[in-house]
Scaffold this active site. Structure first.
Site, PDB file in Angstrom:
ATOM      1  N   LYS A 102      20.019  93.271  47.377  1.00  0.00           N
ATOM      2  CA  LYS A 102      19.918  93.538  45.942  1.00  0.00           C
ATOM      3  C   LYS A 102      21.319  93.773  45.412  1.00  0.00           C
ATOM      4  CE  LYS A 102      16.350  94.231  43.104  1.00  0.00           C
ATOM      5  NZ  LYS A 102      15.005  93.717  43.381  1.00  0.00           N
ATOM      6  N   TYR A 129       7.674  95.686  28.974  1.00  0.00           N
ATOM      7  CA  TYR A 129       7.321  94.414  28.333  1.00  0.00           C
ATOM      8  C   TYR A 129       8.491  93.451  28.384  1.00  0.00           C
ATOM      9  CZ  TYR A 129       3.550  92.043  25.902  1.00  0.00           C
ATOM     10  OH  TYR A 129       2.493  91.207  25.597  1.00  0.00           O
ATOM     11  N   ASN A 131      10.250  90.316  31.056  1.00  0.00           N
ATOM     12  CA  ASN A 131       9.717  89.054  31.581  1.00  0.00           C
ATOM     13  C   ASN A 131       8.451  89.291  32.404  1.00  0.00           C
ATOM     14  OD1 ASN A 131       9.650  86.269  32.330  1.00  0.00           O
ATOM     15  ND2 ASN A 131      10.557  86.836  34.283  1.00  0.00           N
TER      16      ASN A 131
HETATM   17  N1  GLU Z   1      14.059  90.584  41.599  1.00  0.00           N
HETATM   18  C1  GLU Z   1      12.846  90.047  42.099  1.00  0.00           C
HETATM   19  C2  GLU Z   1      12.211  91.017  43.082  1.00  0.00           C
HETATM   20  O1  GLU Z   1      12.462  92.196  43.037  1.00  0.00           O
HETATM   21  C3  GLU Z   1      13.000  88.635  42.651  1.00  0.00           C
HETATM   22  C4  GLU Z   1      13.951  88.478  43.790  1.00  0.00           C
HETATM   23  C5  GLU Z   1      14.207  87.035  44.183  1.00  0.00           C
HETATM   24  O2  GLU Z   1      13.573  86.151  43.644  1.00  0.00           O
HETATM   25  O3  GLU Z   1      15.068  86.834  45.040  1.00  0.00           O
HETATM   26  O4  GLU Z   1      11.379  90.665  43.879  1.00  0.00           O
END
Ligand code: GLU
Length: 417
Positions: free
Chosen positions: A106, A219, A221
């Protein structure tokens, strides 16, 4: 002393529960507790007023035993390293639960994107990408959108990465606009996955989706699309909220109209056919069948879990429920679909996007949605069946599956040297 529960404490507590039940080797447990690599950066950006501002940012890579690191980038004024460590860990379990060949990562940049111009956001994104260049890449670590980031930001990331390589590398990031290699259906994928898992849960508890009532916290995406998809399935969306507050209408809101209103005014507040305005805490306690927290961590805690009326909670957000609250919901026999299962549709279609980029293919929306449906239904079944077998709750079952697969991968690879 602060009474605020930190996401990293929550993630570590969940890991501890799973590690004990799996009887994990203490060395493997220790391995899983910490990210393999953490990069923090100070990103200089020339703002529109010609002043230079320095933004704190990071990328945390948790474990890559099952494949390249994968996970979103969050732009938020409160983002901090420990929070991103927790979010990276959850990505590792999530990818393992839906069995896609990735590890967890992340990223975060501490900024307020709502107060920044497009030029400032572009400069920030490009400079941040530049500082991550050695850490990311299609076979190393593949970023994606998260809170307050979007396809345009992913396009800038792709362009910056590609400029440095000297050729176009669409597979370095997912969640891009379709015109530059994004996948059909990626934008709604998280929400579609949430609704598929809620439908599967409803089937198990004998609840009809048609006519069921739902409240959505957040609210953006994910929350906005979850409300729209639910509405199209015949669910009555009675309450929604965003960071400024919420609206309620027992007769049901039209989520597409609420979305238009939010796009115009910046908030769901002031939507004309709402019966009344409510606070975010009130939204969580609304009289409804289904509750979808789609905002940030730490929303359902021991203080409000007892007042939740919903029979199904589908965690569209990452880490919205604390372990204390989990216990209370379990006692109340609320069917909770944990984040690492419920919201895994996003990263699943990110995986599809990456595969399409690597093979230079472009799949139709029908194909993407059919494959997503298969992954979500199978993963839900895996978690549900293990829950019944092990006599645990859905969160514990998902963790046992996710953590178990990652631990197995680590043991199989062995420790070098
Ligand atoms: N941010 C999204 C999640 O927490 C998607 C992560 C991604 O597609 O790599 O799952």
């Amino acid at each position: 002393m602060s009474t605020q529960i930190e996401p990293l404490d929550v993630a570590l507590e969940q890991l501890k529960i799973a590690a004990e039940m799996l009887n994990l080797d203490p060395g493997v447990h220790a391995f899983l507790k910490r990210p393999k690599r953490t990069l923090t950066v100070s990103v200089p950006v020339k703002m529109d007023d010609d002043q230079v501002q320095i933004f704190w940012g990071c990328r945390v890579q948790h474990i890559d035993a099952r494949g390249p690191y994968k996970g979103g980038i969050r732009y938020h004024p409160c983002v901090n390293l420990d929070e991103v460590k927790a979010l990276a860990m959850w990505m590792t379990w999530k990818c393992a639960v839906v069995d896609i060949p990735y590890g967890g990562a992340k990223g975060g940049v501490c900024c307020n994107p709502k107060k920044m111009s497009q030029t400032e956001l572009e400069h920030l994104t490009r400079r941040y990408t530049n500082m991550l260049l050695d850490f990311i890449g299609p076979h190393k670590d593949v970023p994606a959108p998260d809170v307050y980031t979007n396809p345009q930001i992913m396009a800038w990331l792709m362009d910056t990465y590609s400029r440095f390589k000297g050729y176009s590398v669409p597979e370095c990031v997912t969640g891009k606009p379709i015109i530059v290699g994004g996948s059909e259906g990626r934008n709604e994928a998280t929400s579609r996955g949430v609704l598929i898992s809620i439908r599967e849960a409803a089937r198990r508890v004998g609840m009809k989706m048609k006519g069921a009532t739902m409240a959505v916290q957040g609210y953006g995406n994910v929350g906005g699309n979850a409300a729209k998809i639910a509405h199209n399935m015949g669910v009555k969306v009675v309450g929604v909220s965003d960071s400024r507050g919420g609206i309620y209408s027992p007769k049901g809101l039209d989520p597409a109209k609420v979305w238009e209103h939010k796009m115009k005014t910046g908030s769901v507040l002031g939507f004309k056919s709402a019966v009344k305005e409510i606070t975010n805490p009130e939204l969580l306690e609304l009289e409804c069948d289904i509750l979808v927290p789609a905002a940030l961590e730490n929303q359902i805690t021991k203080t409000n879990a007892g007042s939740i009326k919903a029979k199904i909670v589908g965690e569209a957000a990452n880490g919205p429920t604390t372990p204390d609250a989990d216990k209370i919901l379990r006692e109340k026999k609320v069917f909770l679909i944990p984040d690492i299962l419920a919201n895994a549709g996003g990263v699943t279609v990110s995986y599809f996007e990456w595969v399409q980029n690597l093979t230079r293919e472009h799949w139709t929306l029908e194909e993407v949605n059919r494959k997503l449906e298969n992954v979500m239904v199978k993963s839900f079944k895996d978690v549900y069946d293990a829950m019944v077998k092990e006599e645990v709750d859905m969160r514990t079952s998902a963790l046992l599956l996710g953590v178990g697969r990652v631990a197995k991968a680590i043991e199989t690879l062995g420790l070098w040297p």
